[in-house]
Scaffold this active site. Structure first.
Site, short mmCIF file in Angstrom:
data_model
loop_
_atom_site.label_atom_id
_atom_site.label_comp_id
_atom_site.label_asym_id
_atom_site.label_seq_id
_atom_site.Cartn_x
_atom_site.Cartn_y
_atom_site.Cartn_z
CG ASP A 8 -2.06 0.97 1.12
OD1 ASP A 8 -2.37 1.39 -0.01
OD2 ASP A 8 -2.64 1.34 2.16
N GLY A 9 0.32 2.33 -0.55
CA GLY A 9 0.99 3.63 -0.49
C GLY A 9 1.57 4.14 -1.80
CG ASN A 10 1.93 1.59 -5.22
OD1 ASN A 10 2.81 1.35 -4.39
ND2 ASN A 10 1.44 0.69 -6.04
CG HIS A 25 -0.29 2.30 -9.34
ND1 HIS A 25 -0.50 1.88 -8.04
CD2 HIS A 25 -1.38 3.06 -9.67
CE1 HIS A 25 -1.66 2.38 -7.61
NE2 HIS A 25 -2.20 3.09 -8.57
CD1 TRP A 58 -13.45 -4.85 -8.80
CD2 TRP A 58 -12.85 -4.18 -10.84
NE1 TRP A 58 -12.89 -5.93 -9.44
CE2 TRP A 58 -12.51 -5.53 -10.70
CE3 TRP A 58 -12.56 -3.53 -12.06
CZ2 TRP A 58 -11.90 -6.27 -11.71
CZ3 TRP A 58 -11.95 -4.27 -13.07
CH2 TRP A 58 -11.62 -5.61 -12.89
CG LEU A 120 9.05 -17.22 -3.72
CD1 LEU A 120 9.03 -17.30 -2.19
CD2 LEU A 120 9.43 -15.80 -4.15
NE ARG A 168 -2.77 -1.27 4.49
CZ ARG A 168 -4.03 -1.35 4.08
NH1 ARG A 168 -4.83 -2.26 4.60
NH2 ARG A 168 -4.50 -0.53 3.17
CG LEU A 175 -6.30 -7.26 8.63
CD1 LEU A 175 -6.98 -8.45 9.28
CD2 LEU A 175 -4.83 -7.59 8.36
CD GLU A 187 3.43 -13.56 15.72
OE1 GLU A 187 3.56 -12.42 16.20
OE2 GLU A 187 2.90 -14.50 16.34
C1 IPE Z 1 -5.48 -2.61 -0.16
O1 IPE Z 1 -5.15 -1.28 -0.32
C2 IPE Z 1 -5.48 -3.29 -1.50
C3 IPE Z 1 -4.19 -3.47 -2.10
C4 IPE Z 1 -3.02 -3.18 -1.59
C5 IPE Z 1 -4.21 -4.09 -3.42
P1 IPE Z 1 -6.25 -0.14 -0.46
O2 IPE Z 1 -5.50 1.11 -0.62
O3 IPE Z 1 -7.21 -0.50 -1.53
O4 IPE Z 1 -7.00 -0.22 0.94
P2 IPE Z 1 -7.79 0.89 1.75
O5 IPE Z 1 -8.82 1.45 0.81
O6 IPE Z 1 -6.81 1.92 2.17
O7 IPE Z 1 -8.37 0.16 2.91
C1 IPE Z 2 -1.54 0.26 -3.36
O1 IPE Z 2 -1.33 1.63 -3.39
C2 IPE Z 2 -1.75 -0.32 -4.74
C3 IPE Z 2 -3.14 -0.72 -5.03
C4 IPE Z 2 -4.13 -0.74 -4.20
C5 IPE Z 2 -3.39 -1.15 -6.39
P1 IPE Z 2 -2.51 2.66 -3.41
O2 IPE Z 2 -2.88 2.93 -4.82
O3 IPE Z 2 -3.63 2.20 -2.54
O4 IPE Z 2 -1.82 3.93 -2.79
P2 IPE Z 2 -2.44 4.92 -1.71
O5 IPE Z 2 -2.90 4.06 -0.56
O6 IPE Z 2 -3.56 5.64 -2.37
O7 IPE Z 2 -1.31 5.81 -1.33
MG MG Z 3 -4.07 2.43 -0.58
#
Ligand code: IPE
Ligand code: IPE
Ligand code: MG
Length: 220
Positions: A8-10, A25, A58, A120, A168, A175, A187
């Protein structure tokens, strides 16, 4: 062990730099490569499951969803040689029936070519939601008239193996519908690093920490 990561966090990584979300991404895909290579070389890790696209993703703007689909297709095409070179088997969980025929073909081709690889197993969670997975598993049991038991539900999930370590990135402590069943005794580690900044060095530090934890599984 089975390592699962919510990447998460892209988007925030890109925003912080004044870039478009899609740049995050793209950078994130490079990190997938680094982390997978590290895991292939670490004999403790047998399975690496990466949350790439959720059943809820989506809801994002059409342009971002389309970009992610295209990125996945290009990435699998470009990285097939790396999967072979690193002896990594590619699998997926989630319901990919909604994906385009082109992408479905790419996914099945990658699975076919890498199916005997041993170092792997890398599993991408694609259109994955744990509630959807559990619902599909229970439906299957009803269809086949099998008894509803924990064992039978688990057997019919997209992945039966329990998660040992869940990470995460991005600082969110939730989650987001990832592997709810398999995570029962995992864990968990939450790091503030955005996924594009995550490194194999940070992963190694987390794994070392994980090894020091005492897992009791309800016993004493
Ligand atoms: C969870 O991240 C899904 C993926 C990493 C693919 P999200 O960015 O979609 O989750 P929320 O919306 O912050 O809970
Ligand atoms: C996770 O990064 C990648 C996907 C869910 C596809 P995000 O696109 O959720 O990045 P943030 O959370 O908005 O920073
Ligand atoms: Mg996100």
């Amino acid at each position: 062990m089975h390592l699962a990561i919510i990447m998460d966090g892209n988007g925030r990584w890109a925003k912080k730099r004044g870039l478009k979300r899609i740049e995050g991404h793209k950078k994130g895909a490079e990190v997938v490569k680094e982390i997978t290579t590290y895991c292939a070389d670490n004999p403790d890790i047998e399975i690496l499951t990466l949350y790439a696209f959720s059943t809820e993703n989506w809801k994002r703007p059409k342009m971002e969803v389309e970009f992610l689909m295209k990125l996945l297709d290009n990435w699998l095409k470009k990285e097939l040689d790396t999967y072979i070179k690193n002896d990594v088997k590619f699998e997926t969980i989630g319901d990919i029936s909604k994906f385009s025929d082109k992408l479905k073909k790419r996914i099945s081709h990658t699975k076919e070519v890498t199916k005997n690889n041993k170092k792997l197993t890398q599993i991408l969670a694609l259109n994955y939601g744990a509630r959807d997975e559990i619902t599909r598993a229970v439906k299957k049991l009803i269809e086949t008239k099998e008894e509803i038991t924990e064992e039978n539900i688990q057997k019919n999930l997209d992945i039966s193996r329990d998660v040992d370590l869940l990470i995460r990135t991005s600082g969110e402590i939730r989650l987001s519908n990832f592997l709810l069943w398999q995570i029962a005794y995992a864990e968990m580690f939450f790091t503030k690093s955005f996924w594009p900044d995550f490194t194999s060095k940070e992963l190694e530090a987390i794994i070392n920490d994980f090894k020091k934890r005492e897992r009791r599984f309800g016993g004493i």
